[in-house]
Design a protein around this motif. Structure first.
Motif, PDB file in Angstrom:
ATOM      1  N   GLY A 174       0.813  -1.215   0.000  1.00  0.00           N
ATOM      2  CA  GLY A 174       0.000   0.000   0.000  1.00  0.00           C
ATOM      3  C   GLY A 174       0.842   1.257   0.000  1.00  0.00           C
ATOM      4  O   GLY A 174       0.506   2.252  -0.650  1.00  0.00           O
ATOM      5  N   VAL A 175       1.951   1.225   0.746  1.00  0.00           N
ATOM      6  CA  VAL A 175       2.841   2.394   0.812  1.00  0.00           C
ATOM      7  C   VAL A 175       3.365   2.736  -0.573  1.00  0.00           C
ATOM      8  O   VAL A 175       3.353   3.906  -0.984  1.00  0.00           O
ATOM      9  N   ARG A 176       3.820   1.746  -1.309  1.00  0.00           N
ATOM     10  CA  ARG A 176       4.382   2.027  -2.645  1.00  0.00           C
ATOM     11  C   ARG A 176       3.306   2.557  -3.602  1.00  0.00           C
ATOM     12  O   ARG A 176       3.580   3.458  -4.412  1.00  0.00           O
ATOM     13  N   MET A 177       2.105   2.024  -3.533  1.00  0.00           N
ATOM     14  CA  MET A 177       1.012   2.530  -4.365  1.00  0.00           C
ATOM     15  C   MET A 177       0.704   3.982  -4.004  1.00  0.00           C
ATOM     16  O   MET A 177       0.550   4.837  -4.894  1.00  0.00           O
ATOM     17  N   ALA A 178       0.630   4.271  -2.712  1.00  0.00           N
ATOM     18  CA  ALA A 178       0.320   5.633  -2.269  1.00  0.00           C
ATOM     19  C   ALA A 178       1.429   6.597  -2.659  1.00  0.00           C
ATOM     20  O   ALA A 178       1.159   7.735  -3.077  1.00  0.00           O
ATOM     21  N   GLU A 179       2.685   6.164  -2.530  1.00  0.00           N
ATOM     22  CA  GLU A 179       3.809   7.027  -2.913  1.00  0.00           C
ATOM     23  C   GLU A 179       3.754   7.362  -4.402  1.00  0.00           C
ATOM     24  O   GLU A 179       3.979   8.520  -4.803  1.00  0.00           O
ATOM     25  N   MET A 180       3.466   6.361  -5.223  1.00  0.00           N
ATOM     26  CA  MET A 180       3.399   6.566  -6.670  1.00  0.00           C
ATOM     27  C   MET A 180       2.321   7.585  -7.026  1.00  0.00           C
ATOM     28  O   MET A 180       2.556   8.519  -7.813  1.00  0.00           O
ATOM     29  N   LEU A 181       1.129   7.444  -6.434  1.00  0.00           N
ATOM     30  CA  LEU A 181       0.037   8.365  -6.748  1.00  0.00           C
ATOM     31  C   LEU A 181       0.307   9.763  -6.203  1.00  0.00           C
ATOM     32  O   LEU A 181      -0.042  10.763  -6.850  1.00  0.00           O
ATOM     33  N   ALA A 182       0.910   9.850  -5.027  1.00  0.00           N
ATOM     34  CA  ALA A 182       1.224  11.169  -4.470  1.00  0.00           C
ATOM     35  C   ALA A 182       2.218  11.908  -5.368  1.00  0.00           C
ATOM     36  O   ALA A 182       2.091  13.118  -5.586  1.00  0.00           O
TER      37      ALA A 182
END
Length: 319
Positions: free
Chosen positions: A93-101
């Protein structure tokens, strides 16, 4: 404005969006697949399933919310807000959130799974607006009673009571798998327990001034299963043991803290049996105790509370 939340726990991939008023715009989640007869997944397998599930869930979310840039994103980075709390699955989830941010150029806030549970339960209960209460977190890996203060829209927690060995969720799943149910077993155990009206079996429980223990309860339950006790009898006995244990833990925590208002969250809090029985058991101990539950869908693992945290941090900074 839209605020996104991501949570990739041990057994659920989830993403949610809330608006500037804190109302849930949409929520999507998917249970991870556990092979029959197993009591869980390796972290590497959980991570793999999260990565594969997230694009589809996020795509379905945007069909409802539109493709507008979020004002902010939050993600559960670890299980709890304490030293040493770490599980690799959360980094999907962290990597997905970082990518979108990065793609949207919006703030990214890092929180924890437990705070997300409490924020979601608080939002969806009659306790909404309370600033000081006991929060009970019941899940596959956690059984804790926390003194909780809401500050700037965020839960700040201190553990008052906890399990000394396995959690309530682990007790349910271990006995459930022994009875032949697929993992996770909570739904099957709960359905049998709430419907059972025959002669009851009482399993041993243990609680002291700091912790509970379910290992003795598990051992007694497994012996009963080996001797041929019926699924219905065992389901009711397990849920009764958990109810009695929680009653003792909450009562002790209330006396320690002077706080007699309690909010119950986590996947085990979805139990119809627990919701029906716990209030009555607590009233026998202390009539001043008040217990509140969120809606079942916001008790189980979800990203709604994480999205609410994103909104609260962002809006707090705008005041």
């Amino acid at each position: 404005m839209i605020f996104l939340g991501f949570d990739t726990s041990c057994y659920t991939t989830s993403v949610a969006a809330v608006d500037e008023n804190g109302e849930i715009a949409d929520s999507r989640r998917k249970l991870l697949s556990v092979p029959d007869g197993q009591r869980g997944l390796r972290q590497s397998e959980g991570f793999y399933q999260h990565i594969n599930a997230m694009p589809e869930l996020y795509g379905k979310l945007t069909e409802i919310t539109g493709r507008q840039a979020p004002a902010a994103i939050a993600v559960s980075e670890h299980p709890r807000n304490c030293a040493g709390s770490y599980m690799p699955v959360f980094y999907a989830g962290v990597r997905m959130a970082e990518m979108l941010a990065h793609a949207y150029g919006c703030p990214l806030y890092r929180t924890d799974h437990q705070s997300g549970h409490i924020a979601a339960a608080l939002h969806a209960s009659a306790l909404s607006g309370e600033k000081h209460f006991l929060a009970v977190h019941l899940s596959g890996g956690t059984t804790e009673v926390l003194e909780t203060v809401i500050k700037d829209g965020l839960p700040q927690c201190r553990i008052v009571m906890k399990t000394g060995d396995i959690s309530a969720g682990q007790l349910i799943d271990r006995v459930g798998v022994a009875l032949g149910f697929p993992f996770p077993c909570g739904r099957f155990i709960d359905e049998l327990a709430i419907a059972y009206d025959g002669k009851r079996m009482t399993l041993p429980t243990y609680t002291d001034s700091e912790k509970c223990s379910f290992s003795g309860t598990e051992a007694a339950a497994m012996r009963a299963v080996e001797k041929g006790a019926s699924k219905s009898v065992m389901a009711e006995a397990v849920m009764d043991a958990i109810t009695r244990t929680l009653c003792a833990m909450i009562t002790e925590a209330a006396l320690k803290t002077g706080c007699f208002t309690c909010l119950v969250s986590g996947g085990v809090a979805s139990s119809k049996y627990l919701r029906a029985a716990l209030q009555g058991e607590l009233a026998k101990e202390n009539k001043s105790l008040r217990v509140y539950f969120a809606r079942p869908e916001l008790s189980a693992d979800n990203a709604c509370g994480v999205a609410i945290i994103a909104r609260n941090i962002y809006m707090g900074g705008k005041r």
